[in-house]
Every structure is written in structure tokens, then in C-alpha cells.
Design a protein around this motif. Structure first.
Motif, PDB file in Angstrom:
ATOM      1  N   ARG A 137       9.839   6.809   2.266  1.00  0.00           N
ATOM      2  CA  ARG A 137       9.851   7.711   1.276  1.00  0.00           C
ATOM      3  C   ARG A 137       9.604   6.843   0.243  1.00  0.00           C
ATOM      4  O   ARG A 137      10.512   6.209  -0.511  1.00  0.00           O
ATOM      5  N   ALA A 138       8.330   6.735  -0.045  1.00  0.00           N
ATOM      6  CA  ALA A 138       7.990   5.527  -0.913  1.00  0.00           C
ATOM      7  C   ALA A 138       8.394   6.013  -2.397  1.00  0.00           C
ATOM      8  O   ALA A 138       8.705   5.044  -3.190  1.00  0.00           O
ATOM      9  N   LEU A 139       8.316   7.238  -2.721  1.00  0.00           N
ATOM     10  CA  LEU A 139       8.535   7.742  -4.101  1.00  0.00           C
ATOM     11  C   LEU A 139      10.150   7.402  -4.518  1.00  0.00           C
ATOM     12  O   LEU A 139      10.424   7.010  -5.624  1.00  0.00           O
ATOM     13  N   ARG A 140      11.076   7.563  -3.464  1.00  0.00           N
ATOM     14  CA  ARG A 140      12.203   7.434  -3.751  1.00  0.00           C
ATOM     15  C   ARG A 140      12.496   6.206  -3.900  1.00  0.00           C
ATOM     16  O   ARG A 140      13.434   5.549  -4.588  1.00  0.00           O
ATOM     17  N   LEU A 141      12.046   5.057  -3.113  1.00  0.00           N
ATOM     18  CA  LEU A 141      12.120   3.776  -3.069  1.00  0.00           C
ATOM     19  C   LEU A 141      11.720   3.075  -4.461  1.00  0.00           C
ATOM     20  O   LEU A 141      12.367   2.377  -5.014  1.00  0.00           O
ATOM     21  N   LEU A 142      10.511   3.666  -4.961  1.00  0.00           N
ATOM     22  CA  LEU A 142       9.917   3.462  -6.186  1.00  0.00           C
ATOM     23  C   LEU A 142      10.883   3.738  -7.116  1.00  0.00           C
ATOM     24  O   LEU A 142      11.426   2.831  -8.075  1.00  0.00           O
ATOM     25  N   THR A 143      11.553   4.839  -7.295  1.00  0.00           N
ATOM     26  CA  THR A 143      12.562   5.165  -8.234  1.00  0.00           C
ATOM     27  C   THR A 143      13.844   4.270  -8.296  1.00  0.00           C
ATOM     28  O   THR A 143      14.071   3.878  -9.460  1.00  0.00           O
ATOM     29  N   LEU A 144      14.149   3.952  -7.235  1.00  0.00           N
ATOM     30  CA  LEU A 144      15.279   3.190  -7.009  1.00  0.00           C
ATOM     31  C   LEU A 144      15.160   1.781  -7.382  1.00  0.00           C
ATOM     32  O   LEU A 144      16.169   1.232  -8.196  1.00  0.00           O
ATOM     33  N   VAL A 145      13.975   1.307  -7.413  1.00  0.00           N
ATOM     34  CA  VAL A 145      13.949  -0.259  -8.057  1.00  0.00           C
ATOM     35  C   VAL A 145      14.031  -0.289  -9.279  1.00  0.00           C
ATOM     36  O   VAL A 145      14.619  -1.132  -9.841  1.00  0.00           O
ATOM     37  N   TYR A 146      13.611   0.867  -9.732  1.00  0.00           N
ATOM     38  CA  TYR A 146      13.855   0.846 -11.613  1.00  0.00           C
ATOM     39  C   TYR A 146      15.010   1.049 -11.847  1.00  0.00           C
ATOM     40  O   TYR A 146      15.393   0.674 -12.854  1.00  0.00           O
ATOM     41  N   VAL A 147      15.996   1.954 -11.115  1.00  0.00           N
ATOM     42  CA  VAL A 147      17.271   1.919 -11.326  1.00  0.00           C
ATOM     43  C   VAL A 147      17.936   0.494 -11.116  1.00  0.00           C
ATOM     44  O   VAL A 147      18.735   0.265 -12.133  1.00  0.00           O
ATOM     45  N   VAL A 148      17.632  -0.067 -10.112  1.00  0.00           N
ATOM     46  CA  VAL A 148      18.226  -1.446  -9.840  1.00  0.00           C
ATOM     47  C   VAL A 148      18.123  -2.338 -10.893  1.00  0.00           C
ATOM     48  O   VAL A 148      18.865  -2.999 -11.509  1.00  0.00           O
ATOM     49  N   ASN A 172       0.834  -1.152  -0.137  1.00  0.00           N
ATOM     50  CA  ASN A 172      -0.026  -0.025   0.051  1.00  0.00           C
ATOM     51  C   ASN A 172       1.083   1.267   0.067  1.00  0.00           C
ATOM     52  O   ASN A 172       1.240   1.667   1.032  1.00  0.00           O
ATOM     53  N   PRO A 173       1.095   1.872  -1.026  1.00  0.00           N
ATOM     54  CA  PRO A 173       1.860   2.928  -1.387  1.00  0.00           C
ATOM     55  C   PRO A 173       1.447   4.120  -0.434  1.00  0.00           C
ATOM     56  O   PRO A 173       2.615   4.819   0.124  1.00  0.00           O
ATOM     57  N   VAL A 174       0.271   4.388  -0.374  1.00  0.00           N
ATOM     58  CA  VAL A 174      -0.247   5.641   0.210  1.00  0.00           C
ATOM     59  C   VAL A 174      -0.093   5.396   1.815  1.00  0.00           C
ATOM     60  O   VAL A 174       0.665   6.370   2.498  1.00  0.00           O
ATOM     61  N   ALA A 175      -0.292   4.407   2.383  1.00  0.00           N
ATOM     62  CA  ALA A 175      -0.215   4.198   3.857  1.00  0.00           C
ATOM     63  C   ALA A 175       1.474   4.190   4.061  1.00  0.00           C
ATOM     64  O   ALA A 175       1.788   4.641   5.050  1.00  0.00           O
ATOM     65  N   SER A 176       2.143   3.581   3.096  1.00  0.00           N
ATOM     66  CA  SER A 176       3.659   3.739   3.274  1.00  0.00           C
ATOM     67  C   SER A 176       4.096   4.997   3.419  1.00  0.00           C
ATOM     68  O   SER A 176       4.824   5.335   4.401  1.00  0.00           O
ATOM     69  N   ARG A 177       3.500   6.037   2.598  1.00  0.00           N
ATOM     70  CA  ARG A 177       4.077   7.408   2.591  1.00  0.00           C
ATOM     71  C   ARG A 177       3.520   7.911   3.985  1.00  0.00           C
ATOM     72  O   ARG A 177       4.201   8.838   4.879  1.00  0.00           O
ATOM     73  N   LEU A 178       2.347   7.567   4.424  1.00  0.00           N
ATOM     74  CA  LEU A 178       1.858   8.212   5.657  1.00  0.00           C
ATOM     75  C   LEU A 178       2.600   7.784   6.762  1.00  0.00           C
ATOM     76  O   LEU A 178       2.826   8.657   7.737  1.00  0.00           O
ATOM     77  N   VAL A 179       3.065   6.604   6.847  1.00  0.00           N
ATOM     78  CA  VAL A 179       3.916   6.318   8.029  1.00  0.00           C
ATOM     79  C   VAL A 179       5.263   6.710   7.788  1.00  0.00           C
ATOM     80  O   VAL A 179       6.334   6.225   8.859  1.00  0.00           O
ATOM     81  N   GLY A 180       5.556   7.466   6.875  1.00  0.00           N
ATOM     82  CA  GLY A 180       6.729   8.096   6.735  1.00  0.00           C
ATOM     83  C   GLY A 180       8.086   7.486   5.867  1.00  0.00           C
ATOM     84  O   GLY A 180       9.078   7.856   5.939  1.00  0.00           O
TER      85      GLY A 180
END
Lengths: 348, 324
Positions: free
Chosen positions: A212-223, A202-210
Motif C-alpha cells: 500500500r504505497a500511498l498509505r506508506l507515503l502518507t505515513l512517513v510525512y506524518v512521522v 519504485n513506487p509503481v512496482a511496489s503498488r503492483l506487488v501489493g
């Protein structure tokens, strides 16, 4: 629980390996010739190494609920760039030339992965669509780099990456092993794996608990792109040539298939790197088996279709429920699991 | 009042942009290259891309419901293969072969739709399996290309339908136009069409409204299967051969055409006319590159990729603004 999840993919792999004994009695023979390991098992690992890497990156992307269709194109671009650099260098055999070539390929992969990641995380495009762009354009770019030709090179240090041996073992196997090990370490010994699953769940819930979902998302595509680039280096190194049109063709589908066989749900939120490695080996073994039996290699696709559908049906709760219902066993949960297991066995 | 008007304009924006792009490309080509500005160049666009148009129309139905069909290219290839095999090696008449191929494609699409709906598996993965299956089946028929010498097929390939002004169309192009008109009527003037839009807009709402969600979802994949098979028949007329490697990557071209035509990949919003324009844009890119002569064919893929990028980001900006 984890053990349970890996059991069936592993069983399939073992059954497939054993089946090979019927066709090639010395299938399990591994011998050392000229200080190198030889044998069918070594071949499966050797030829399967690029797929393992691509599938590794794909697992992390799928864990976040995404998908990366562009890996095949990244494979082609990385191989093309590296080979182009080496072919144009004054000293193609030197280690420094090869290192620059590898660095170039990895740097471009970083950029490509970042573009995918930013499209998904910042602009909010569906992953399948965002990566479709690079999938379409990437082959064109790879052919642009190679000028539509197949660039052949002669460079011993470059040859080592995908075709060479180190400590009697194929170097590509060691490289893939090291990257899988690193990924396992990072996702299981640190909180990274947990965060990935949280974002996938749940990306929204993850962002709400602090997180950094967006950064993590970017990272996986780079990896994922970097993994694909290394696979691209391996493939082009193994044949000492870069083919913009055919390198890594269909590998994204094989990688997704490997991930699915390994028990990672395409809905995200749950992943298993060990399962993916087994899945990739299953696919490679399937290809090798079909090849050794003498079935036309092209019909591999029919078998793959059967595997995809079986595995997906087994994963589908609706299917489990229906099978369980039909067998009218009182304990729905338990029976669906065993029915699913039986189907997996029958299908593979 | 004012807001609804701008909202409406905003909804049409992708379509307007595509039309504008098409005009600019055609005008640019006409200024740049001699012989570009003619009716026949436009008609050739239709003749050369008739099969893509038919396939993209089927894809539009699927994407409007929020799904995706990756099997279309493979089903096209399978259709060419089955046609060539039956006609050349078993000497079946064309009147039997074509309906058979169409039924085969529709059936395959129906089964995929059924699996997607019944077991709630992602369309992407089911149609991927369908793609593997169809391509694999091609090779079980033959690994080699089978060329067609049957007279009814060659007649279909060579017939020119004369139009005023010394221009002409092929029968395939005419069929594609008829399919487009039929699809337009179905999508915009029938209950089934409205169900497709409703399902793409929100499955939950469609279900609560009592719309036949299951039937609609399965039907769009059957429609896509039918269109792919028909596209395969048209490609057989065009290529006069059956081959397992025909139409590799066609699914991407079809998806690209639909997206460039302004249909949202999340479903629920889009235009059949847009898909026709999208196919025209793809065809025009190819025409310009072939007129240019110095550009290599791989530029086609790069330009299509770049256009996809622009349109997807554009779509995203429009929908994002609409939601807030």
C-alpha cells in the motif's frame, strides 16, 4: 556491507572529535556535578538531540524518494502551541497542563504531516513543492500563534523535556535515543523498512506487488512531522520560550545534510538510520568545534557548503567514474571507492 | 478542433486565474481603502519589488528546465555585501563594482550548473550548497551590516523618473522592466529559449533531437546567478546597505511567484508574463496588508502559502487531465 557504508561517516566524526583535543585539552572529560553529567561530549548530544530527531523523520521521508522542507516550520508551530497553552493555563507548573500542551503540539503535527502526505500521495504533487507550502505558511502560522512575540514560560515539568536531566543524563538525549531505537526496531525487525525502500526504489512496482504505497507515503510525512514536533518541544523547553520566527530556522537543511552525510541516497530506495544519527552528530560537532575555536559562528555555513558538496560528489557515480578514469586504475569499481573515500577524508 | 481549443484554454488557465486574482485584489483594495486606486500604488508595486522581479525571472528559466535554484536569496545578499564592502571600505567606483558583482553571480551560477550537469547531482542539493556558501561568504566579509554613503549609490536610490500623471518610477524599476522584456524575447523568440522549454519538456527527447542539453542546463543556472546578482545590485540601491541577512527567504518568494504565475514546477511549460503577474500578486498582498493596518505582517506568509496551495493543486489537476 552496511558496516562499510557507516565506516566513513563514523571516521569523519571521530576525526572531528579528536581535532577538538587541540583546542580544548579536556574535551573528552565527562564529570558528574550535582548528579548531572557535564562535559563537551554531553553538550554535543544534548544540543544535537533535536537535530537527530528531525533528521530521523527526514531519513524515512527521503527513503521513499521524497523530501520534507516543512520540518522547520513544524518545529516552530509545535513549540509555539505548547508554550501558548502553558502560558495561558491557570497552573503552568502542573504535570497535567504540560501533558495537554504536549498532546496539542503532537496532534497538530499529525494534521500537518497528514496534509503533506496526502498532497504527495493522493494529489501527486512533487514532495519538495508540497512541503514548500507549509514551509512558507508555517512560519506565519507560528508567529500568529505567538502573536509575533517571544512567549516565555516557567514550568518545571515542561523544562524537563529539553533542558532537564533524568538518571543523570539529559532527558532530551534519552528521548531522542528512545525514538531512534523505536525507529530502528520498526524498520529493521519488521518488514516496514523493506517496504519503505521498495516504495522509494519504485513506487509503481511496489503498488503492483501489493504494497500500500500511498498509505506508506502518507505515513512517513506524518512521522516526520511528529519527530519535528518533539524536536520543537525540546528546543522551546530548553530555552523556556517559543520564538515563532527563529525556532527551527534552517533545521530542515541541517537535517537533509545529516541524512546525506549518513549515506542515505537522496534518490530514495536506500536508507540508514545509524548513518543519519552519525551525520547529525557530525553537524553538531562541527558547530561546537567552530564555536570553541573562536571562528565567527556564522561562517559555519561555508564549512557546511564544503561538506555538502564533498559528500554529494562522493555519492555521485559520475564523479567516481571520472576520478577513477583519471587515475587510470584498471579496476574501476574498487578504485572509485577508495578515491571517493580519500576525497571524503580530505573534504571533511 | 474543439478539443485543441479547450486544451489551449486549459494550458492558459493558471495565467487567466492569476490575472483574474490580480484584478479582484486590486478592485477589492480600491473599494476598501482610500487612496488605493492610483497609478502610483501600481508603480510602487514595481519599485518595491524590482529586485524580486529580476530574481524571479532568473528562477523562471531554471524552473522551466525542471530544475530549482535555492541559492538566489544568498547570492542577492552576497551581492549587496560585496558591493557595500568594495564601495565603502575600498572606495572602488560604482562602474567597476557593479560589473564585478554581476560576473561573480554569473560565475557562481555557472559553476553550480556545471556541477549539476556533470555529476548528475540534484539541483536542489547543489544550489543548497551554493546557498550555504554565499551566505557564509557574506559573514566572512562582515557579520555586521555595512551601510552605503557613496554618492553614486544614493543618487540611484533617490532618482525619480517622472511619468505622465504626476507618477514616477525608480531607476531600479526601469532596469527590472528592461530585464523582463529581454527575458521575454530570449524565451519566446530565440533558439536558446526553445531549448530551455525542450529540456524541461523531456530531457531524453531534447538529447535525441540533438539539442545542446549540457550547454542549456548550465546556462540557465548562469542566467539565474546573473539575475540574482543584478537583483542584489537593485536591492543595494533600495536598502543602501550590505548585510548577510538581506533577502532571507527570497528564494521561496521567487519560487512562489513563478508557481503562481502558472509555470509548471516539473518544467517545460510556463510563461514569463506569468512570473511578472506572480510578483505583482505577492506585492499586492503586501500592499493590501499594509493598507489594512490591523493585519500583522505574518499574514503575508500565510496568504502566500494558501495561494501556493491553491495554484499547485490547480496545476496538478490540469496536468493530470491532460495526460489521461
Amino acid at each position: 556491507m552496511t558496516k562499510h557504508r557507516l565506516f566513513w561517516p563514523a571516521a569523519v566524526l571521530v576525526v572531528m572529535l579528536l581535532a577538538n583535543l587541540f583546542f580544548t585539552p579536556d574535551f573528552f572529560a565527562v564529570r558528574i556535578k550535582d548528579g548531572h553529567l557535564y562535559g563537551s561530549l554531553v553538550d554535543i548530544l544534548h544540543f544535537g538531540a533535536p537535530l537527530i530527531l528531525v533528521a530521523l523523520g527526514m531519513t524515512l521521508v527521503i527513503a521513499t524518494g521524497g523530501i520534507d522542507l516543512s520540518v522547520g516550520s513544524t518545529v516552530a508551530i509545535a513549540g509555539a502551541l505548547a508554550c501558548l497553552h502553558i502560558s495561558e493555563a491557570s497552573d503552568p507548573g502542573s504535570v497535567s497542563t504540560v501533558l495537554v500542551a504536549v498532546a496539542l503540539a503532537l496532534a497538530v503535527a499529525l494534521v500537518l504531516g497528514a496534509v503533506n502526505g496526502l498532497l504527495v500521495s493522493r494529489i501527486g504533487v512533487q514532495p519538495i513543492v508540497a512541503t514548500l507550502i507549509l514551509m512558507v505558511a508555517g512560519r506565519g502560522v507560528a508567529q500568529l500563534i505567538t502573536d509575533g512575540q517571544i512567549i516565555t514560560i516557567t514550568s518545571d515539568p515542561y523544562r524537563l523535556i529539553g533542558g532537564g536531566y533524568w538518571l543523570t543524563v539529559p532527558f532530551s538525549v534519552l528521548l531522542a535515543g528512545a525514538m531512534v531505537g523505536l525507529a530502528l526496531l520498526l524498520t529493521r525487525s519488521t518488514a516496514l523498512g523493506l517496504l519503505l525502500e521498495s516504495v522509494g526504489g519504485n513506487p509503481v512496482a511496489s503498488r503492483l506487488v501489493g504494497i500500500r504505497a500511498l498509505r506508506l507515503l502518507t505515513l512517513v510525512y506524518v512521522v516526520s512531522a511528529v519527530c519535528a514536533a518533539v524536536a520543537g518541544l525540546m528546543i522551546s523547553s530548553n530555552v523556556s520560550a517559543a520564538d515563532g520566527n527563529n525556532a527551527g530556522l534552517w533545521i530542515e537543511l541541517d537535517a537533509i545534510l545529516a541524512v546525506v552525510i549518513g549515506g542515505t541516497s537522496l534518490n530514495g530506495g536506500r536508507f540508514s538510520i545509524g548513518g543519519t544519527v552519525i551525520g547529525a552528530l557530525v553537524i553538531q560537532t562541527l558547530s561546537t568545534t567552530i564555536y570553541t575555536i573562536g571562528i565567527p559562528p556564522e561562517t559555519t555555513l561555508v564549512f557546511k557548503a564544503a561538506v555538502v558538496i564533498t559528500v554529494c560528489l562522493v555519492q555521485s557515480p559520475q564523479f567516481r567514474a571520472k576520478v577513477a578514469h583519471r587515475r587510470s586504475v584498471s579496476r574501476a569499481g574498487r578504485s572509485s571507492e577508495s578515491a571517493a573515500a580519500a576525497d571524503l577524508k580530505a573534504g571533511a | 478542433m474543439n478539443t485543441t481549443l479547450t486544451d489551449r484554454l486549459r494550458g492558459q488557465l493558471p495565467l487567466l486565474v492569476t490575472s483574474f486574482l490580480l484584478l479582484v485584489m486590486f478592485a477589492g483594495g480600491s473599494v476598501q481603502y482610500e487612496g488605493f486606486f492610483s497609478g502610483q500604488v501600481l508603480l510602487n508595486l514595481l519599485i518595491d519589488n524590482a529586485f524580486l522581479l529580476v530574481v524571479a525571472i532568473g528562477m523562471t528559466f531554471v524552473i522551466l528546465t525542471g530544475g530549482i535554484d535555492l541559492s538566489v536569496g544568498a547570492v542577492v545578499a552576497l551581492s549587496t555585501m560585496v558591493s557595500a564592502w568594495l564601495v565603502e571600505q575600498h572606495h572602488w567606483p560604482i562602474a567597476v563594482v557593479i560589473p564585478l558583482v554581476l560576473v561573480l553571480g554569473t560565475g557562481l551560477g555557472w559553476v553550480m550548473g556545471w556541477v549539476i550537469h556533470t555529476f548528475e547531482i540534484q539541483p536542489f542539493i547543489v544550489t543548497l550548497a551554493g546557498m550555504f556558501l554565499a551566505r557564509g561568504l557574506c559573514y566572512t566579509i562582515s557579520v555586521e551590516s555595512i551601510s552605503i554613503t557613496d554618492s553614486s549609490y544614493t543618487t540611484m536610490a533617490q532618482t525619480h523618473i517622472s511619468l505622465p500623471g504626476g507618477t514616477f518610477l525608480s531607476p531600479s524599476a526601469l532596469i527590472a522592466v528592461l530585464v523582463a522584456v529581454a527575458a521575454f524575447v530570449v524565451l519566446h523568440f530565440t533558439r536558446f529559449g526553445r531549448n530551455v522549454y525542450a529540456l524541461g519538456g523531456s530531457e531524453q527527447s531534447a538529447l535525441l533531437m540533438g539539442l545542446p542539453v549540457a550547454r542549456t542546463r548550465i546556462a540557465v543556472y548562469a542566467v539565474s546567478g546573473f539575475c540574482s546578482a543584478l537583483g542584489g545590485v537593485l536591492l543595494t540601491f533600495y536598502m543602501l546597505s550590505g548585510y548577510g541577512l538581506h533577502a532571507v527567504g527570497l528564494e521561496l518568494d521567487a519560487i512562489a511567484a513563478v508557481v503562481i504565475g502558472g509555470t509548471l514546477l516539473t518544467g517545460g511549460s510556463g510563461y514569463l508574463v506569468g512570473t511578472v503577474l506572480g510578483v505583482a500578486v505577492l506585492g499586492l498582498i503586501q500592499t493590501i496588508i499594509s493598507f489594512q493596518g490591523t493585519l500583522s505582517s505574518w499574514w503575508t506568509r500565510i496568504v502566500i502559502g494558501a495561494l501556493l496551495f491553491v495554484f499547485i493543486v490547480l496545476q496538478r489537476l490540469i496536468t493530470a487531465r491532460r495526460r489521461t
